[in-house]
Structure formats: structure tokens, C-alpha cells
Design a protein around this motif. Structure first.
Motif, PDB file in Angstrom:
ATOM      1  N   GLY A  14      15.490  -8.299   6.159  1.00  0.00           N
ATOM      2  CA  GLY A  14      14.716  -7.163   6.634  1.00  0.00           C
ATOM      3  C   GLY A  14      13.227  -7.327   6.440  1.00  0.00           C
ATOM      4  N   LEU A  15      12.754  -8.582   6.451  1.00  0.00           N
ATOM      5  CA  LEU A  15      11.336  -8.864   6.248  1.00  0.00           C
ATOM      6  C   LEU A  15      10.669  -9.244   7.564  1.00  0.00           C
ATOM      7  N   ASN A  16       9.355  -9.176   7.570  1.00  0.00           N
ATOM      8  CA  ASN A  16       8.589  -9.576   8.741  1.00  0.00           C
ATOM      9  C   ASN A  16       8.821 -11.066   9.001  1.00  0.00           C
ATOM     10  N   PRO A  17       9.397 -11.438  10.164  1.00  0.00           N
ATOM     11  CA  PRO A  17       9.761 -12.838  10.410  1.00  0.00           C
ATOM     12  C   PRO A  17       8.557 -13.710  10.771  1.00  0.00           C
ATOM     13  N   THR A  18       7.729 -13.977   9.802  1.00  0.00           N
ATOM     14  CA  THR A  18       6.531 -14.786  10.034  1.00  0.00           C
ATOM     15  C   THR A  18       6.830 -16.281  10.086  1.00  0.00           C
ATOM     16  N   GLY A  19       7.950 -16.681   9.479  1.00  0.00           N
ATOM     17  CA  GLY A  19       8.270 -18.103   9.419  1.00  0.00           C
ATOM     18  C   GLY A  19       7.573 -18.837   8.293  1.00  0.00           C
ATOM     19  N   THR A  20       6.826 -18.100   7.478  1.00  0.00           N
ATOM     20  CA  THR A  20       6.135 -18.730   6.346  1.00  0.00           C
ATOM     21  C   THR A  20       6.782 -18.255   5.038  1.00  0.00           C
ATOM     22  N   LEU A  21       6.689 -19.083   4.025  1.00  0.00           N
ATOM     23  CA  LEU A  21       7.311 -18.790   2.744  1.00  0.00           C
ATOM     24  C   LEU A  21       6.362 -17.911   1.919  1.00  0.00           C
ATOM     25  N   ASP A  22       6.222 -16.649   2.353  1.00  0.00           N
ATOM     26  CA  ASP A  22       5.295 -15.750   1.669  1.00  0.00           C
ATOM     27  C   ASP A  22       5.927 -15.191   0.391  1.00  0.00           C
ATOM     28  N   THR A  23       5.184 -14.343  -0.297  1.00  0.00           N
ATOM     29  CA  THR A  23       5.621 -13.848  -1.604  1.00  0.00           C
ATOM     30  C   THR A  23       6.924 -13.066  -1.514  1.00  0.00           C
ATOM     31  N   ARG A  24       7.038 -12.191  -0.528  1.00  0.00           N
ATOM     32  CA  ARG A  24       8.236 -11.368  -0.417  1.00  0.00           C
ATOM     33  C   ARG A  24       9.452 -12.207  -0.047  1.00  0.00           C
ATOM     34  N   THR A  25       9.252 -13.213   0.792  1.00  0.00           N
ATOM     35  CA  THR A  25      10.370 -14.081   1.161  1.00  0.00           C
ATOM     36  C   THR A  25      10.833 -14.889  -0.042  1.00  0.00           C
ATOM     37  N   LEU A  26       9.886 -15.409  -0.813  1.00  0.00           N
ATOM     38  CA  LEU A  26      10.252 -16.140  -2.033  1.00  0.00           C
ATOM     39  C   LEU A  26      11.022 -15.235  -2.994  1.00  0.00           C
ATOM     40  N   ALA A  27      10.559 -14.004  -3.146  1.00  0.00           N
ATOM     41  CA  ALA A  27      11.237 -13.076  -4.060  1.00  0.00           C
ATOM     42  C   ALA A  27      12.677 -12.830  -3.601  1.00  0.00           C
ATOM     43  N   ALA A  28      12.884 -12.678  -2.290  1.00  0.00           N
ATOM     44  CA  ALA A  28      14.240 -12.442  -1.772  1.00  0.00           C
ATOM     45  C   ALA A  28      15.123 -13.667  -1.992  1.00  0.00           C
ATOM     46  N   LEU A  29      14.567 -14.860  -1.758  1.00  0.00           N
ATOM     47  CA  LEU A  29      15.350 -16.076  -1.938  1.00  0.00           C
ATOM     48  C   LEU A  29      15.670 -16.341  -3.401  1.00  0.00           C
ATOM     49  N   ASN A  30      14.860 -15.829  -4.290  1.00  0.00           N
ATOM     50  CA  ASN A  30      15.050 -16.091  -5.723  1.00  0.00           C
ATOM     51  C   ASN A  30      15.876 -15.024  -6.437  1.00  0.00           C
ATOM     52  N   ILE A  31      16.370 -14.044  -5.710  1.00  0.00           N
ATOM     53  CA  ILE A  31      17.325 -13.108  -6.312  1.00  0.00           C
ATOM     54  C   ILE A  31      18.593 -13.881  -6.642  1.00  0.00           C
ATOM     55  N   GLY A  32      19.105 -13.718  -7.849  1.00  0.00           N
ATOM     56  CA  GLY A  32      20.245 -14.510  -8.296  1.00  0.00           C
ATOM     57  C   GLY A  32      21.526 -14.187  -7.551  1.00  0.00           C
ATOM     58  N   VAL A  33      22.430 -15.153  -7.518  1.00  0.00           N
ATOM     59  CA  VAL A  33      23.686 -14.969  -6.801  1.00  0.00           C
ATOM     60  C   VAL A  33      24.521 -13.854  -7.432  1.00  0.00           C
ATOM     61  N   ASP A  34      24.445 -13.659  -8.752  1.00  0.00           N
ATOM     62  CA  ASP A  34      25.192 -12.565  -9.379  1.00  0.00           C
ATOM     63  C   ASP A  34      24.700 -11.210  -8.885  1.00  0.00           C
ATOM     64  N   ASP A  35      23.402 -11.087  -8.657  1.00  0.00           N
ATOM     65  CA  ASP A  35      22.874  -9.832  -8.129  1.00  0.00           C
ATOM     66  C   ASP A  35      23.306  -9.624  -6.683  1.00  0.00           C
ATOM     67  N   ARG A  36      23.405 -10.709  -5.914  1.00  0.00           N
ATOM     68  CA  ARG A  36      23.893 -10.583  -4.541  1.00  0.00           C
ATOM     69  C   ARG A  36      25.363 -10.152  -4.546  1.00  0.00           C
ATOM     70  N   ILE A  37      26.140 -10.696  -5.461  1.00  0.00           N
ATOM     71  CA  ILE A  37      27.545 -10.291  -5.580  1.00  0.00           C
ATOM     72  C   ILE A  37      27.629  -8.815  -5.969  1.00  0.00           C
ATOM     73  N   ALA A  38      26.775  -8.390  -6.891  1.00  0.00           N
ATOM     74  CA  ALA A  38      26.764  -6.980  -7.293  1.00  0.00           C
ATOM     75  C   ALA A  38      26.450  -6.082  -6.103  1.00  0.00           C
ATOM     76  N   ALA A  39      25.518  -6.501  -5.250  1.00  0.00           N
ATOM     77  CA  ALA A  39      25.176  -5.695  -4.071  1.00  0.00           C
ATOM     78  C   ALA A  39      26.364  -5.602  -3.117  1.00  0.00           C
ATOM     79  N   ILE A  40      27.061  -6.710  -2.913  1.00  0.00           N
ATOM     80  CA  ILE A  40      28.224  -6.695  -2.024  1.00  0.00           C
ATOM     81  C   ILE A  40      29.308  -5.794  -2.602  1.00  0.00           C
ATOM     82  N   MET A  41      29.553  -5.914  -3.915  1.00  0.00           N
ATOM     83  CA  MET A  41      30.541  -5.053  -4.566  1.00  0.00           C
ATOM     84  C   MET A  41      30.191  -3.578  -4.377  1.00  0.00           C
ATOM     85  N   ALA A  42      28.925  -3.230  -4.563  1.00  0.00           N
ATOM     86  CA  ALA A  42      28.510  -1.831  -4.440  1.00  0.00           C
ATOM     87  C   ALA A  42      28.738  -1.319  -3.024  1.00  0.00           C
TER      88      ALA A  42
END
Length: 478
Positions: free
Chosen positions: A207-235
Motif C-alpha cells: 500500500g505504498l507509493n510505487p516509486t520503484g526506489t528503496l525509500d525509507t518506508r519501503t525498507l521499513a515494510a521489507l524489514n518487518i519480521g516474518v513472525d509479525d507477518r504471521i501474526a497479522a495473517i492470524m489476526a
């Protein structure tokens, strides 16, 4: 009821001699004992027939799929259950799949979407007696594609976790490292694909602006841990379990986290628009209701919380200059009203539906936010990008209103328009949703509800489910 005696009778009594008015000695009446209506005893629970050895083996194997259904982050090995213990576990698992693992008593008040009551005993009894346990179990999960695709996505993320997860990226990470990282979640990545396209596809999934560059928000999204992604799916799988098993074919759905409104007709999405939903400090509630009317050219009766926090501190002179009215209340206080007009915070249209939070859908004169990818900025109501188009869809069944919404607006007067048929509205909090291939799109968790709900799921499972094991990532958050 009061029984009134005739006036003449009363007059006659008052004219009797004093001796005649002396009452006879009191005699205690003989009272019949009160009739006590017995409270009917609740019906006995439906008996569950004894399971055959083959049914016990199947049931114990089925109970091992709790992690696959998002009911716990990790499964543990457990001894085979038998007899009453096995029946209890089956009933508990059925209830969890049918209406959610978390008891509604443990909901936040603002999670006003409540699952329907469900008693799994009769179904389990029939399934055992008819030897149809597998068919019974398959009908317990939500019938929606959104749930099933998340289940597939959960399997993908659990496999990533079990292989060690993913490394963190930095702005200076090599292109190959970025490509490999994104490919873990997106199997469509190919070695020859331009990295810009790979990053853009990831940004759209987040849901980010598709600039195609590795900006701060994109890095933050990519660096969210897999356990947190699993928690989001569970929720989000849990929220699907709160949904009714049938939905009105014509309805409006708002994804609060994504700030998007979608219109369904005949159970198919036919249009969508951007919205502005509640800020993290003014969360939009999850709820289901029905839109019954539209107010054209609505005034804004400013909620007292907003008036005290944001408007009264400006001073009366400033408020009056800005067009607000300050009105005395019957209690001796004051309230603020913003008259209808082009600058009203509610714009030209307000869509009303009953709910205890006083939220609604409405127009807005502030259009700039719709161009943003960060649209959680309201006081809890939902601002609409295309309110006139939505209103026209809702009144299309009334020949006297069809095509007349703009004309009513142009009249300039405040009026309420009843819909020819109420329209169901669902305000939902979807932060994870998947396509048919199990590729999951995520949105930020602005209200912090994902981790909270995932921890509640995990805690509830550990309390009642003999197959649940504490999760290293979630146990500390209980």
C-alpha cells in the motif's frame, strides 16, 4: 389500574353516624400460598456418541491443524486424546473455527463486529453417528475466499519462518539481495526482471507509493519480521471468523486500514473509491449496520470531544469569524454547530446508519488527502472520494430520486432522503489479504490491533487447546 367509586356512594358513606362508621374488628384474611411457577430446566446437552477407533484416529489428526488455521502460531506434539477429553477438544476447536478463538468478552469495545452464536454439539453428534466427521469439519471454517487465500498465505509464511526468515535490508544492500528478499514473498520475481519493477510490485502489496526506489518506508515494510507477518495473517483470519456466514449481496464495505470503500452488487465488487478513515488517535470502529438515509447539505453538530479539544481553544471570536455557531444547551452549556454549506466539514452529503459510535460516511471539502497513500486522518468517520456517485447508486431504485442527487445539493437546503432500500454497510479492519496464489498484501497496523489480537488468540489457545504451544514471538506479549 385505579378503580374510581361513584361520587354519590362516597357522599353516602360520609353521612353515616359515627358509630356506623366504626369498622368491625380486623380479621386476618386467609391467604392462599403464592403459586410458584417452576423455572424450566435447560435442555440437557445433546449427547455425543462414542467415537470409533477410526474416528478417534481421524479426530486426533485433525486437531493437529490448528496452526494451519491460524489458531496458534506453533503446534506442539501431544498425546492422543480419547473419550470425553477428545470430545471436549473437538467442540472447542469447532467453536474456535466457527466464531473465533477469542471470546467476545475479551474484545475491545471498538471491535463491535460480533460473531453469531454457535453451538457445535448437535453437528458433532450427527457427524459421529453418520460417520461424516471430515464433512462436518470442512464446513466449520468461514466460506469466504478471503479466508481460504489467507490460509494458503499463512502456509507460505510459516515455511519462510521455518527456514530462518529473511535478513534485514539497508539502503546500501546489493540489488541481488533486494531481489532475493522480495522473491521470498513474491514468486513472480524473475532473475531478468528490472529491479524497479520488482520494488514497485512490493510497494503496491504494502500500500505504498510505487516509486520503484528503496525509500525509507519501503525498507521499513521489507524489514518487518516474518513472525509479525504471521501474526497479522492470524489476526485477519480471526476477523474472518467473526463475519456472518452469509452477507447481503448488495452492500458497502470499508477497509479501515487501507482506507478504501468498495460497493458490492449481486455479491460482486462493482466500484471502489478512496476514503479517509480514523487516525491512530481516533480509530474507526469495526461494525456492521445498514445505511437508511442520506442527509443532503448537512450541518455539522460538532462532537463535544472535538469542540473542547480543537475548537473552543481558538476563542469565540475566531469561531464566529470562521462561520461556526455557538448554541446554548438546555443544561446551560454551549455546543458548536457548523452550518451547511460548501465549507462544512461534512461536505454536501452524509450517509447515516445506526451505531453506538456516532460515525458515518460523508463528503468533505478537503480533497487533497485522497491523493495520498496515507489516508488515516479523520476523527473516526469515513470521508468519501466520490460521495455523489455512491448516493446515486443507492437511490437508483427510486424513480423520483434517480439522477437527482446533484439537483438536491444545488437547492442548498438541508433535507433527509430515505433510501428506497436500506444498504448494508461493513466497517472492517483488513491488514492482510491474499490472492489465489497465496501472495499476501499487507497494510500497516495503524491501531496496533493485529499484534493485540494475535496475542489474544495465542493466549486463548494455550488456555483451552491441548495442542497449542507457546510461541517464542507472541508469548511475551500476552
Amino acid at each position: 389500574m385505579m378503580i374510581r367509586l361513584p361520587l354519590l356512594a362516597l357522599a353516602g358513606l360520609s353521612s353515616l353516624p359515627l358509630s356506623a362508621q366504626t369498622p368491625p374488628p380486623a380479621v386476618a384474611p386467609t391467604l392462599a400460598p403464592p403459586t410458584v411457577q417452576p423455572v424450566p430446566a435447560p435442555p440437557p446437552p445433546v449427547p455425543i456418541p462414542a467415537l470409533s477407533p477410526a474416528q478417534e484416529a481421524w479426530a486426533n489428526q485433525w486437531l493437529k491443524n490448528g496452526a494451519a488455521q491460524g489458531l496458534m502460531a506453533r503446534q506442539k506434539d501431544s498425546v492422543a486424546l480419547k473419550g470425553d477429553a477428545l470430545v471436549t477438544a473437538l467442540l472447542d476447536r469447532a467453536k474456535a473455527l466457527g466464531t473465533g478463538r477469542v471470546d467476545t468478552a475479551d474484545f475491545l469495545d471498538i471491535w463491535a463486529l460480533r460473531p453469531a452464536a454457535f453451538d457445535p454439539r448437535p453437528g458433532l453428534a450427527r457427524a459421529v453417528s453418520e460417520d461424516r466427521l471430515a464433512q462436518w469439519a470442512s464446513g466449520l471454517t468461514p466460506p469466504w475466499a478471503g479466508y481460504e487465500t489467507l490460509r494458503k498465505g499463512l502456509a507460505r509464511y510459516e515455511a519462510i519462518r521455518d527456514k530462518g526468515g529473511w535478513p534485514s535490508l539497508a539502503a546500501t544492500s546489493p540489488a541481488d539481495a533486494v531481489r532475493r528478499r522480495i522473491a521470498l514473498e513474491d514468486p513472480a520475481v524473475t532473475p531478468g526482471e528490472p529491479l524497479t519493477a520488482v520494488i514497485q510490485r512490493a510497494q503496491r502489496r504494502y500500500g505504498l507509493n510505487p516509486t520503484g526506489t528503496l525509500d525509507t518506508r519501503t525498507l521499513a515494510a521489507l524489514n518487518i519480521g516474518v513472525d509479525d507477518r504471521i501474526a497479522a495473517i492470524m489476526a485477519n483470519m480471526e476477523r474472518w471468523r467473526w463475519m456472518p456466514r452469509s452477507l447481503p449481496v448488495n452492500r458497502v464495505q470499508v477497509n479501515i486500514a487501507a482506507a478504501v470503500l468498495t460497493v458490492f452488487e449481486g455479491d460482486q465488487p462493482v466500484s471502489s473509491m478512496r476514503a479517509v478513515t480514523g487516525s491512530p488517535d481516533n480509530a474507526t470502529p469495526m461494525l456492521a449496520s445498514s445505511i437508511h438515509s442520506i442527509v443532503v447539505n448537512p450541518p455539522w453538530n460538532v462532537p463535544m470531544s472535538i469542540a473542547k479539544r480543537e475548537l473552543f481553544p481558538k476563542g469565540r471570536a475566531t469561531l464566529l469569524k470562521q462561520g461556526y455557531k455557538i448554541i446554548k444547551t438546555p443544561e446551560g452549556g454551549e455546543r458548536i454547530v457548523q452550518p451547511a454549506g460548501p465549507n462544512s466539514a461534512l461536505g454536501r452529503l452524509k450517509f447515516d446508519f445506526n451505531n453506538p459510535f456516532a460515525v458515518y460516511l460523508h463528503d468533505t471539502p478537503s480533497r487533497g488527502k485522497f491523493a495520498s497513500y496515507d489516508r488515516l486522518a479523520s476523527h473516526g468517520c469515513i470521508r468519501l472520494e466520490k460521495p455523489v456517485a455512491l448516493a446515486e447508486q443507492m437511490v437508483a431504485g427510486d424513480p423520483t430520486l434517480d439522477g437527482q442527487i446533484q439537483a438536491l445539493i444545488d437547492e442548498g437546503k438541508t433535507q433527509r432522503v430515505s433510501l428506497p432500500k436500506e444498504v448494508a454497510v461493513y466497517l472492517l479492519y483488513w491488514t492482510a489479504f491474499a490472492n489465489n496464489d497465496g501472495v499476501v498484501s499487507f497494510r500497516a497496523d495503524p491501531y496496533g490491533w493485529d499484534k493485540l489480537l494475535a496475542s489474544k488468540i495465542e493466549a486463548s489457545s494455550r488456555r483451552v487447546d491441548p495442542t497449542a504451544a507457546p510461541s517464542p514471538s507472541l508469548a511475551s506479549k500476552d
